[in-house]
Enzyme design. Structure first.
Site, PDB file in Angstrom:
ATOM      1  CG  ASP A 134     -79.180  44.365  13.293  1.00  0.00           C
ATOM      2  OD1 ASP A 134     -79.682  44.617  12.184  1.00  0.00           O
ATOM      3  OD2 ASP A 134     -79.805  44.474  14.353  1.00  0.00           O
ATOM      4  CG  ASP A 177     -82.468  47.007   9.369  1.00  0.00           C
ATOM      5  OD1 ASP A 177     -82.769  47.607   8.320  1.00  0.00           O
ATOM      6  OD2 ASP A 177     -83.330  46.478  10.110  1.00  0.00           O
TER       7      ASP A 177
END
Length: 327
Positions: A134, A177
């Site tokens: 992230d 991600d």
């Protein structure tokens, strides 16, 4: 304004310079940052601010918060409190700076955000973004969490609005991600580096878009390069954090680390009918589009004409450089 750790500027820290700007600022203010590693959990909450470093390899803003960190209350910090830098002031511009979260691997510390963008008309030029899981979050947050009642972090519960951002000639690094969120964002001429998790099957996902229903554009990558030292065919182009995720790669070179199928449905078969994942003229060892999942799209020559900056962003007026204003 000049920020310098050696005392040759008006401020020793970047946050001091930001805090000196009036809340109702209406004119662009440029903050020049001299060489140094600035360990700051930075909040840029004023509009019309420009941060310009000497060189992205010589100016680094870094911090090490992470999702699994325990707060004084005994609760975990969570993803959206872990940022090293958060931008909430519109028409922000940054150039020649590295933004880093060096908390460590996601498998150990959880999510650790380097850059949290919750503002409109934001531009990054020749910047680096370093973290693991992230790395870059482009707000707004989705309407609600998948589990529980709260996302946490400083922007939870605020009214959600369309946020647009532009990354040019930037370097983005991470594994799982590591580019995620709901914004309309263009990445042009960027290098996207997937870290090697030393796994044989899945070494990560580049994107996890949460594009809202009805929003025309999500993530758009134009003339980018995807590379990694991870094993061949172990990294996905993306998976949908929310059902209507939109991600498009145009004229992008892809290394052999990219999975032949390209996209993952996050074990939600229904999103194969709701997402929009597409490519145009992908190249390189991982750019073979005819082996993608059947629910991914290939843009036609006519469709790709709709992916200009003016079309994607609606208007370039008011942007720090795209609109022709002086940065």
């Amino acid at each position: 304004m000049i920020v310098a750790q050696d005392g040759t500027g008006q401020f020793l820290t970047i946050q001091e310079a930001i805090d000196s700007i009036p809340e109702d600022n209406t004119s662009r203010l440029v903050i020049y940052i001299k060489d140094g590693i600035y360990k700051e959990k930075l909040e840029i909450n004023k509009p019309l601010v420009s941060l310009i470093g000497t060189h992205r390899d010589k100016v680094k803003i870094t911090f090490n918060d992470y999702a699994k960190k325990l707060l004084g209350s005994g609760e975990k910090m969570g993803t959206f409190g872990s940022y090293s830098c958060i931008v909430t002031g519109d028409s922000f511009f940054a150039k020649n700076i590295t933004f880093e979260n060096n908390a460590g691997k996601g498998s150990v510390v959880g999510q650790a955000v380097a850059m949290y963008v919750d503002a409109d008309q934001v531009e990054f030029h020749n910047c680096s973004f370093l973290a693991s899981q992230d790395t870059v979050f482009t707000a707004p947050l989705p309407p609600k969490p998948i589990e529980g009642s709260f996302f946490g972090g400083p922007r939870d519960g605020l009214e959600k609005r369309l946020c647009r951002s532009y990354f040019k000639n930037c370097y983005l690094e991470g594994d799982v991600d590591f580019i995620f969120g709901s914004a309309t964002t263009v990445f042009e001429n960027c290098e996207i580096h997937s870290l090697d998790l030393n796994r044989d099957d899945v070494n990560g996902y580049i994107t996890a878009a949460s594009t809202p229903l009805g929003q025309e554009y999500g993530y758009v990558f134009i003339n980018c390069t995807l590379f990694s030292k991870a094993a061949a065919r172990t990294v996905y182009l993306g998976r949908p954090w929310r059902d209507y995720a939109k991600t498009v790669f145009i004229n992008t070179w892809m290394g052999e680390h990219i999975k032949e199928e390209g996209w993952h449905n996050w074990d939600k078969s229904h999103v194969e009918n709701t997402t929009f994942y597409a490519e145009y003229n992908s190249s390189g060892p991982g750019g073979c589009m005819d082996k993608r999942v059947p629910w991914a799209k290939t843009l036609t020559d006519e469709q790709v004409q709709e992916y200009t900056l003016e079309t994607i962003f609606g208007s370039l007026e008011g942007w720090p450089t795209l609109g022709g204003s002086v940065v």
